[in-house]
Enzyme design. Structure first.
Site, mmCIF file in Angstrom:
data_model
loop_
_atom_site.group_PDB
_atom_site.id
_atom_site.type_symbol
_atom_site.label_atom_id
_atom_site.label_comp_id
_atom_site.label_asym_id
_atom_site.label_seq_id
_atom_site.Cartn_x
_atom_site.Cartn_y
_atom_site.Cartn_z
ATOM 1 N N HIS A 17 15.204 -11.476 -29.615
ATOM 2 C CA HIS A 17 14.787 -12.500 -30.895
ATOM 3 C C HIS A 17 14.599 -10.807 -31.932
ATOM 4 O O HIS A 17 14.048 -9.612 -31.098
ATOM 5 C CB HIS A 17 13.126 -12.157 -30.933
ATOM 6 N N SER A 57 2.837 -14.362 -33.879
ATOM 7 C CA SER A 57 3.265 -15.527 -33.850
ATOM 8 C C SER A 57 4.950 -14.880 -33.448
ATOM 9 O O SER A 57 5.036 -16.289 -33.299
ATOM 10 C CB SER A 57 3.642 -14.810 -35.374
ATOM 11 N N LYS A 88 5.782 -18.183 -29.620
ATOM 12 C CA LYS A 88 6.902 -18.769 -29.816
ATOM 13 C C LYS A 88 7.623 -18.844 -28.530
ATOM 14 O O LYS A 88 8.354 -19.346 -27.874
ATOM 15 C CB LYS A 88 7.619 -18.940 -31.641
ATOM 16 N N ARG A 139 0.720 -17.535 -44.038
ATOM 17 C CA ARG A 139 0.366 -15.625 -44.127
ATOM 18 C C ARG A 139 1.186 -15.786 -45.053
ATOM 19 O O ARG A 139 1.410 -14.912 -46.143
ATOM 20 C CB ARG A 139 1.098 -15.320 -42.608
ATOM 21 N N ASP A 144 1.141 -21.410 -34.609
ATOM 22 C CA ASP A 144 1.408 -20.448 -35.685
ATOM 23 C C ASP A 144 2.249 -20.876 -36.809
ATOM 24 O O ASP A 144 3.044 -20.297 -37.747
ATOM 25 C CB ASP A 144 3.217 -19.697 -34.656
HETATM 26 N N1 URA Z 1 9.286 -13.998 -37.753
HETATM 27 C C1 URA Z 1 8.293 -14.635 -37.013
HETATM 28 O O1 URA Z 1 8.186 -15.878 -36.123
HETATM 29 N N2 URA Z 1 6.987 -14.513 -37.270
HETATM 30 C C2 URA Z 1 6.499 -13.706 -38.074
HETATM 31 O O2 URA Z 1 5.184 -13.414 -38.408
HETATM 32 C C3 URA Z 1 7.860 -12.453 -38.196
HETATM 33 C C4 URA Z 1 8.440 -12.783 -38.409
#
Ligand code: URA
Length: 443
Positions: A101, A202, A206, A187, A180
């Site tokens: 990620h 966040s 995931k 947000r 999220d």
């Molecule tokens: N990517 C995400 O999944 N969450 C965030 O808060 C910022 C970037």
């Protein structure tokens, strides 16, 4: 609307009390966190958007302890379904799953060559990706510029593709950490994205819910990243690595510089073309460097620390896996990519050595040309974006092309040029390129 409720431990919880606790610098209890995240995720009106906005802003200003972050992350995971890839098999043997990620940047197309490269070694790479918003690009938007390619892949199809091809890059289903999904949208419009607890929870909710066995994080700092300073990015990386390890996911992170865009392109189809160059054994030095560094980390996390991923870029195996991955999702890897009907060139107005190329300005320029969206759901132009002709360290002369701008809608050139007006800094002296990868974070 119920404004208060009783939870386990007979603690009386109400939304305003939760907001006040954080506003006044207090620590939220586990029960408060579970209550507020669960009620907000269910969208039944128990926690209103304006209340959650206030709480998010209090978290931005007051921060959270590691305990609170871990609980908030768990509550977001528990709001949805967890995926499970432990049953994947190839030739009768279990497959190890490894994901990567990136915290997001400009010209960051690394997932495109990286996922098939790592999968070409027999590792399963389930890459749930997102779309771009604002100046940062989204992996799904990039891949959708390939004719026929589709981002929606169901869980069974995903497992079958992982067993057959090794890599899937697709959209996350709506039931993966749905809290999220709601929180991120809120947000985004309340100025509460740039917060270490909120970013870490966040991203990691995931990734943990996705069920990967190992995870490599590319945590960016600099003008084109969410967090500008290396120190803040280090703290984000340490927080995420701790969250992953505590959840049983082998997690490590690289800290990487996002002051300068990655590669020579920013924009969807342009970045796909550059990624294909990397898969063919060429491509810009920085894109290759980061792809290989992240591939080494992913392969090492999968127990293949002794292979050199450069071999499968040079040998064509990564390209073969890319082609199979694109075909498996309906795409035609041989189809010409869309090209913009209009282009414009920005030239240098003086002589010198390029000492700075501002990632944020380039990201904004590409976005203004139509490569990104201003509101969720808006269509992006696959062919829009910017080609860079020089990077820091290169000598330029007055009149040399610095950028080519591409778009379907030429009225956008004025705004894109304005974004790029001070993107380039020229100096007199030789300029060493700053290191791209500045550190590695493990437990
Ligand atoms: N990517 C995400 O999944 N969450 C965030 O808060 C910022 C970037």
């Amino acid at each position: 609307m119920s404004s208060s409720d009783t939870d386990t431990d007979a603690e009386i919880i109400d939304t305003i009390g939760v907001i006040r606790t954080k506003r006044d610098g207090g620590e939220l209890s586990d029960a408060q966190i579970d209550w507020v995240v669960d009620r907000y995720a269910r969208a039944a009106g128990h926690v209103a958007d304006e209340q959650m906005s206030a709480l998010l802003m209090a978290i931005v200003l007051r921060g959270m302890t590691r305990r609170e972050i871990a609980r908030w992350t768990q509550a977001m995971i528990d709001s949805g379904r967890r995926m499970d890839f432990s049953g994947l098999r190839r030739d009768g043997r279990p497959m190890i799953t490894v994901d990567k990620h990136s915290t997001g940047g400009v010209g960051d197309k690394i997932t495109l060559p990286l996922a098939p490269l790592v999968a070409s070694y027999g590792v399963a790479v389930p890459q749930l990706s997102g779309r771009g918003l604002g100046h940062t690009g989204g992996t799904l938007d990039k891949l959708e510029s390939i004719p026929g390619w589709r981002a929606e892949v169901g869980p069974d199809e995903m497992a079958a593709q992982l067993e057959k091809v090794g890599a899937v890059i697709c959209a996350a289903g709506g039931d993966l950490a749905p809290a999220d999904r709601r929180l991120y949208a809120l947000r985004d419009v309340t100025g509460t994205v740039e917060s270490i607890p909120l970013l870490a929870s966040s991203i990691m909710s995931k990734k943990i819910a996705e069920g990967t066995g190992a995870l490599v994080l590319d945590v960016k700092f600099g003008s084109g990243a969410f967090l500008k300073s290396e120190a803040e990015s280090r703290e984000l990386a340490e927080t995420m690595v701790a969250l992953g390890e505590a959840a049983g996911v082998r997690t490590r992170a690289l800290l990487t510089d996002m002051n300068v865009p990655l590669g020579l392109t920013a924009g969807n189809a342009l970045e796909v073309a550059e990624s294909v160059e990397v898969l063919a054994g060429g491509g810009p030095e920085d894109v290759v460097e980061l792809t290989l560094a992240l591939a080494r980390e992913m392969l090492d996390a999968a127990g293949l620390g002794d292979v050199d991923p450069a071999d499968h870029l040079a040998g064509g195996q990564a390209m073969d896996t890319w082609r199979a991955m694109i075909r498996a999702q309906g795409g035609d890897p041989d189809a010409p990519l869309p090209r913009a009907p209009h282009s414009d060139t920005v030239v240098a107005d003086g002589d010198g050595v390029m000492v700075g190329l501002d990632a944020m300005a380039v990201g904004l320029g590409a976005w203004r040309l139509g490569a990104g969206r201003a509101v969720p759901g808006e269509a992006v132009q696959a062919e829009a974006g910017i080609t860079m002709h020089a990077k820091p360290g290169d000598r330029v002369r007055a009149g040399d092309a610095l950028f080519t701008l591409h778009t379907r809608t030429p009225e956008r050139f004025v705004a894109a040029r304005a974004a790029l007006a001070s993107a380039v800094s020229l100096g007199d002296a030789r300029c060493e390129r700053a290191p791209l990868i500045t550190d590695r974070v493990t437990v």
